[in-house]
Design an enzyme around this catalytic site. Structure first.
Site, PDB file in Angstrom:
ATOM      1  N   ASP A   9       0.867  -1.183   0.000  1.00  0.00           N
ATOM      2  CA  ASP A   9       0.000   0.000   0.000  1.00  0.00           C
ATOM      3  C   ASP A   9       0.908   1.238   0.000  1.00  0.00           C
ATOM      4  O   ASP A   9       1.779   1.375   0.864  1.00  0.00           O
ATOM      5  CB  ASP A   9      -0.894  -0.039   1.257  1.00  0.00           C
ATOM      6  CG  ASP A   9      -1.925   1.082   1.270  1.00  0.00           C
ATOM      7  OD1 ASP A   9      -1.778   2.055   0.514  1.00  0.00           O
ATOM      8  OD2 ASP A   9      -2.863   0.979   2.079  1.00  0.00           O
ATOM      9  N   ASP A 104      -3.658   2.375  -5.295  1.00  0.00           N
ATOM     10  CA  ASP A 104      -2.327   2.358  -4.655  1.00  0.00           C
ATOM     11  C   ASP A 104      -2.065   1.102  -3.829  1.00  0.00           C
ATOM     12  O   ASP A 104      -1.239   1.098  -2.946  1.00  0.00           O
ATOM     13  CB  ASP A 104      -2.138   3.612  -3.798  1.00  0.00           C
ATOM     14  CG  ASP A 104      -2.779   3.488  -2.434  1.00  0.00           C
ATOM     15  OD1 ASP A 104      -3.838   2.839  -2.332  1.00  0.00           O
ATOM     16  OD2 ASP A 104      -2.194   4.029  -1.481  1.00  0.00           O
ATOM     17  N   GLU A 105      -2.767   0.035  -4.158  1.00  0.00           N
ATOM     18  CA  GLU A 105      -2.685  -1.157  -3.333  1.00  0.00           C
ATOM     19  C   GLU A 105      -2.690  -2.405  -4.191  1.00  0.00           C
ATOM     20  O   GLU A 105      -3.431  -2.468  -5.172  1.00  0.00           O
ATOM     21  CB  GLU A 105      -3.973  -1.230  -2.511  1.00  0.00           C
ATOM     22  CG  GLU A 105      -3.826  -1.182  -1.039  1.00  0.00           C
ATOM     23  CD  GLU A 105      -5.217  -1.369  -0.436  1.00  0.00           C
ATOM     24  OE1 GLU A 105      -5.352  -2.253   0.376  1.00  0.00           O
ATOM     25  OE2 GLU A 105      -6.143  -0.640  -0.836  1.00  0.00           O
TER      26      GLU A 105
HETATM   27  P1  TTP Z   1      -5.288   4.888   0.967  1.00  0.00           P
HETATM   28  O1  TTP Z   1      -4.243   3.866   0.654  1.00  0.00           O
HETATM   29  O2  TTP Z   1      -6.410   4.477   1.832  1.00  0.00           O
HETATM   30  O3  TTP Z   1      -4.643   6.136   1.669  1.00  0.00           O
HETATM   31  P2  TTP Z   1      -3.235   6.810   1.460  1.00  0.00           P
HETATM   32  O4  TTP Z   1      -2.398   6.077   0.476  1.00  0.00           O
HETATM   33  O5  TTP Z   1      -3.441   8.257   1.161  1.00  0.00           O
HETATM   34  O6  TTP Z   1      -2.600   6.711   2.902  1.00  0.00           O
HETATM   35  P3  TTP Z   1      -2.006   5.428   3.634  1.00  0.00           P
HETATM   36  O7  TTP Z   1      -0.565   5.749   3.864  1.00  0.00           O
HETATM   37  O8  TTP Z   1      -2.782   5.328   4.900  1.00  0.00           O
HETATM   38  O9  TTP Z   1      -2.196   4.265   2.732  1.00  0.00           O
HETATM   39  O10 TTP Z   1      -5.892   5.462  -0.372  1.00  0.00           O
HETATM   40  C1  TTP Z   1      -5.086   5.685  -1.527  1.00  0.00           C
HETATM   41  C2  TTP Z   1      -5.497   6.939  -2.229  1.00  0.00           C
HETATM   42  O11 TTP Z   1      -6.855   6.854  -2.624  1.00  0.00           O
HETATM   43  C3  TTP Z   1      -5.388   8.164  -1.370  1.00  0.00           C
HETATM   44  O12 TTP Z   1      -4.097   8.752  -1.446  1.00  0.00           O
HETATM   45  C4  TTP Z   1      -6.467   9.048  -1.911  1.00  0.00           C
HETATM   46  C5  TTP Z   1      -7.486   8.112  -2.488  1.00  0.00           C
HETATM   47  N1  TTP Z   1      -8.666   8.033  -1.594  1.00  0.00           N
HETATM   48  C6  TTP Z   1      -9.748   8.849  -1.859  1.00  0.00           C
HETATM   49  O13 TTP Z   1      -9.735   9.631  -2.819  1.00  0.00           O
HETATM   50  N2  TTP Z   1     -10.832   8.787  -1.026  1.00  0.00           N
HETATM   51  C7  TTP Z   1     -10.874   7.953   0.063  1.00  0.00           C
HETATM   52  O14 TTP Z   1     -11.870   7.938   0.801  1.00  0.00           O
HETATM   53  C8  TTP Z   1      -9.738   7.111   0.320  1.00  0.00           C
HETATM   54  C9  TTP Z   1      -9.720   6.197   1.498  1.00  0.00           C
HETATM   55  C10 TTP Z   1      -8.656   7.201  -0.543  1.00  0.00           C
HETATM   56 MG    MG Z   2      -2.165   4.010   0.576  1.00  0.00          MG
END
Ligand code: TTP
Ligand code: MG
Length: 388
Positions: A9, A104-105
């Site tokens: 992630d 992103d995962e």
């Molecule tokens: P995430 O992987 O949930 O968050 P992140 O990468 O920003 O942070 P983390 O380090 O905790 O993983 O989500 C990936 C991307 O998806 C995030 O950067 C923005 C987008 N996103 C949204 O647009 N809306 C949302 O509700 C979520 C959860 C994510």
């Molecule tokens: Mg993330």
């Protein structure tokens, strides 16, 4: 069964991409959102903004209250999709067994490629350095023996982490934690569990699955399994481009439709056509792919792979509809397509009773699988990776 699963992630993905493109943003509390002046919500917050309690989904107004000096930055989805693709290309060098889960995962299966958790960790370290070197971003990787544990492992090591979770360590590390750490258990379910005196993962693990099934349906049973660290969900790897060995149909709608009954009827017609074609050709397939094109021409494909090949349109429809429901919520839809791939010759005539029973049984199993997937998806409303 000794599988080796990685969950990767990216850290604060949208915010990190913006920091990379605009170095003056680095280290500042950064909030990426739709329109900073409008009524949009927070897409993500940089790690410098998180101590203020800002998180995805929060209103901009609330985020401003919590941290008035944060930088509010309009997001650029095209850019994130582009970076996401580059990362996926890098990751595919390590194994073809990649299942992108969101923008992103991704999950990876290294079973058969390496033997131990330590060796898998070495691969993970290599992935991290390669992404850092070639793209300039950090990520967090969890390593374990199934998807559930790998994802839990990564979620607890953010940011820039690498976390190995041997299944035997799961009770000690997770049983004392609140049920909400589990994949798909949100505040609402947690409150319902609390009325049953279940607050921790350990308490949930010790609950009778039958009792939970009576209260929550299939979800109940799944929750107990999760709390016990059990998960047999296979990886659904992504495949590249058009596959000659597939049979599919697509349909451009007369007018763009939202996700709903009208669209499902179109899907049903398409899966009927695919089923008929498969049977006519004497073939069965294991992978069902759904293609969705939105009004704005954004196109995604999503797929699911069955354990056994099928040519039954009910099974294909069920899988296709689940995929559509899970991934088709991004706006009005102008085109929908279904195809079946990983084709093999059909060894037995499709109309006998045995086959019908098998399909029924398989369908039931997959319904549980898809419920599990949806259960997870509910907790994480997120952008999806775009693949044309
Ligand atoms: P995430 O992987 O949930 O968050 P992140 O990468 O920003 O942070 P983390 O380090 O905790 O993983 O989500 C990936 C991307 O998806 C995030 O950067 C923005 C987008 N996103 C949204 O647009 N809306 C949302 O509700 C979520 C959860 C994510
Ligand atoms: Mg993330």
């Amino acid at each position: 069964m000794h599988r080796l699963i990685l969950h990767l992630d990216m850290d604060a993905f949208f915010a990190s991409v913006e920091e990379l493109a605009n170095p003056f943003l680095r280290g500042k509390p950064l909030v990426v959102c739709g329109d900073p002046a409008g009524r949009s919500v927070v897409s993500t917050a940089s790690y410098a903004a998180r101590p203020y309690g800002i998180h995805s989904g929060m209103s901009i107004a609330e985020a401003r209250r919590r941290c008035p000096h944060a930088v509010f930055w309009p997001g650029d989805p095209e850019k994130y999709v582009h970076v996401s693709r580059r990362i996926l290309e890098i990751l595919k060098r390590f194994t073809s067994q990649v299942e992108p889960l969101s923008i992103d995962e991704a999950f990876f299966e290294l079973t058969g490629q390496v033997a131990t958790l330590e060796q898998a960790a070495a691969v993970a370290r290599n992935m991290k350095t390669t992404i850092q070197r070639e793209v300039g971003l950090t990520c967090t990787i969890g390593i374990s023996r199934n998807k559930l544990l790998a994802k839990l492992a990564s979620s607890q090591a953010k940011p820039d982490g690498l976390n190995v979770l041997p299944p035997e360590d799961f009770p000690a590390r997770f049983h004392p934690q609140p049920v909400t750490v589990l994949w798909g258990i949100g505040e609402k379910t947690a409150r319902r569990l609390e009325t049953l005196d279940i607050r921790t993962v350990g308490e949930l693990a010790r609950t009778s699955p039958l009792r939970m099934k009576r209260i929550f349906g299939v979800f109940g049973e799944l929750m107990v399994k999760m709390a016990q660290g059990i998960d047999h969900t296979p990886l659904s790897p992504y495949y590249d481009g058009p596959d000659e060995k597939s049979m599919g149909h697509e349909h451009t709608l007369r007018r763009d439709l939202p996700l709903g009954p009208e669209l499902f009827r179109v899907l049903l017609r398409l899966t009927d056509q695919v089923g008929r074609r498969l049977r006519k050709a004497g073939r069965k397939g294991r992978t069902v792919t759904v293609k969705i094109r939105y009004s704005n021409m954004r196109t995604i494909t999503r797929q699911r792979t069955f354990d056994q090949p099928t040519s039954d349109e009910n099974a294909v429809y069920l899988a296709a509809r689940t995929l559509l429901e899970q991934h088709g919520g991004g706006g009005r839809i102008r085109l929908v397509g279904v195809s079946v791939s990983l084709l093999t010759p059909d060894p037995d005539p499709p109309q006998n009773m045995m086959f019908r029973n098998d399909v029924k049984r398989e369908t039931a199993i997959r319904t549980i699988d898809s419920v599990r997937d949806r259960f997870g998806e509910d907790a994480i409303t997120r952008a999806t990776i775009v693949r044309n």
